[in-house]
Design a protein around this motif. Structure first.
Motif, PDB file in Angstrom:
ATOM      1  N   GLU A  41      34.891  77.856  66.610  1.00  0.00           N
ATOM      2  CA  GLU A  41      36.262  78.201  65.804  1.00  0.00           C
ATOM      3  C   GLU A  41      36.023  77.947  64.338  1.00  0.00           C
ATOM      4  N   GLU A  42      36.611  78.976  63.581  1.00  0.00           N
ATOM      5  CA  GLU A  42      36.322  79.063  62.294  1.00  0.00           C
ATOM      6  C   GLU A  42      37.543  78.269  61.751  1.00  0.00           C
ATOM      7  N   THR A  43      37.509  76.772  61.767  1.00  0.00           N
ATOM      8  CA  THR A  43      38.301  76.152  61.194  1.00  0.00           C
ATOM      9  C   THR A  43      38.632  75.915  59.515  1.00  0.00           C
ATOM     10  N   LEU A  53      29.929  75.513  58.797  1.00  0.00           N
ATOM     11  CA  LEU A  53      30.195  75.277  60.260  1.00  0.00           C
ATOM     12  C   LEU A  53      29.422  76.198  61.501  1.00  0.00           C
ATOM     13  N   LYS A  54      29.292  77.245  61.266  1.00  0.00           N
ATOM     14  CA  LYS A  54      28.672  78.148  62.100  1.00  0.00           C
ATOM     15  C   LYS A  54      27.255  77.889  62.273  1.00  0.00           C
ATOM     16  N   ALA A  55      26.724  77.780  61.042  1.00  0.00           N
ATOM     17  CA  ALA A  55      25.298  77.410  60.731  1.00  0.00           C
ATOM     18  C   ALA A  55      24.702  76.158  61.275  1.00  0.00           C
ATOM     19  N   ALA A  87      38.543  89.203  60.235  1.00  0.00           N
ATOM     20  CA  ALA A  87      38.254  89.754  61.536  1.00  0.00           C
ATOM     21  C   ALA A  87      39.329  89.977  62.380  1.00  0.00           C
ATOM     22  N   ARG A  88      40.272  88.976  62.196  1.00  0.00           N
ATOM     23  CA  ARG A  88      41.587  88.726  63.220  1.00  0.00           C
ATOM     24  C   ARG A  88      42.775  89.353  62.121  1.00  0.00           C
ATOM     25  N   TYR A  89      42.727  89.926  61.233  1.00  0.00           N
ATOM     26  CA  TYR A  89      43.821  90.438  60.544  1.00  0.00           C
ATOM     27  C   TYR A  89      45.058  90.497  61.016  1.00  0.00           C
ATOM     28  N   GLU A  93      42.443  89.867  68.942  1.00  0.00           N
ATOM     29  CA  GLU A  93      41.451  90.518  69.646  1.00  0.00           C
ATOM     30  C   GLU A  93      40.437  91.164  68.820  1.00  0.00           C
ATOM     31  N   LYS A  94      40.483  90.930  67.330  1.00  0.00           N
ATOM     32  CA  LYS A  94      39.589  91.408  66.380  1.00  0.00           C
ATOM     33  C   LYS A  94      39.150  92.804  66.502  1.00  0.00           C
ATOM     34  N   ASN A  95      40.206  93.625  66.123  1.00  0.00           N
ATOM     35  CA  ASN A  95      40.159  95.076  66.424  1.00  0.00           C
ATOM     36  C   ASN A  95      40.131  95.861  65.038  1.00  0.00           C
TER      37      ASN A  95
END
Ligand code: CZF
Ligand code: MG
Length: 202
Positions: A41-43, A53-55, A87-89, A93-95
């Motif tokens: 989760e990108e918080t 966070l991801k790394a 990504a989710r603008y 669903e990230k389209n």
């Protein structure tokens, strides 16, 4: 560095990293090679916070050197949006198509000279038992009025790269990898950690 895991599930980013690491002979794996790893989760409130966070999450799971990329498109006339929400603008669903339509729509009435923006990339390198390092890179341009080109991913078709006089999606993969925000960030990491980035014949 003999091998590195890139903490991304984005196939567009994965391809670019694999190509960028080729000259170094460093083995690159991404989270697409480990489908069981859960989404992180990108918080964070910034690209840097999300990259760290991801790394660090993936570094703990593998006990190995991990690079994460958090990136996005910053549009001045939209007060910096889509930004960290790129990504989710247009929805969870990230389209990519819907994201591009949303930006084009929001900029419908905005004149060419006011359509400035940039791609931004924060990279975090997490290493077992060491401080995480972050760097960033930018690529300046303007948002087009319609899509141009079919290469790349994400917002590439609607982003005109000032330096190249082409849309990002009109650049070949090699050209994009010479000027992209991602490449510029990776170059900074290489400058800081030149001992980890020796080319195969060095
Ligand atoms: O046209 C583009 N060319 C690029 O070079 C580029 N780099 C980033 N982006 C956009 O920004 C989001 C990142 O969000 P993001 O960093 O959270 O990545 P993501 O969620 O797609 O994958 P992950 O790495 O988190 O697994 C992406 O989905 C794209 O919409 C780009 N668009
Ligand atoms: Mg993401």
């Amino acid at each position: 560095m003999e091998k590195v895991i890139i903490a991304t599930k984005n196939p567009g980013k994965a391809k670019e990293f694999i190509r960028m690491f080729k000259p170094y002979g460093i083995e690159v794996k991404t989270l697409l090679d480990f489908p069981d790893i859960e989404d992180i989760e990108e918080t964070g409130q910034t690209f840097e916070e999300n990259a760290i966070l991801k790394a660090e999450t993936v570094c703990k799971q593998f006990n190995q050197m991990v690079i994460a990329d958090d990136s996005g498109l910053i549009v001045d006339a939209l007060d910096g949006r889509p930004g960290i929400y790129s990504a989710r603008y247009a929805g969870e669903e990230k389209n990519d198509e819907a994201n591009n339509d949303k930006v084009l729509n929001e900029l419908k009435a905005v004149k060419e000279k006011d359509r400035t923006g940039r791609f931004y990339c924060a990279l975090a390198l997490a290493m077992p038992g060491k401080e995480t390092i972050t760097v960033n890179g930018k690529c300046e341009g303007t948002v087009l009025f319609e899509r141009r080109g079919t290469n790349g991913f994400g917002y590439d078709p609607i982003f005109y790269v000032t330096e190249m006089k082409k849309s990002m999606a009109e650049l070949s993969p090699e050209e994009k990898n010479q000027i992209s925000h991602r490449k510029k960030a990776l170059q900074k990491l290489e400058e800081q950690l030149s001992h980890l980035f020796l080319k195969e014949n060095e």
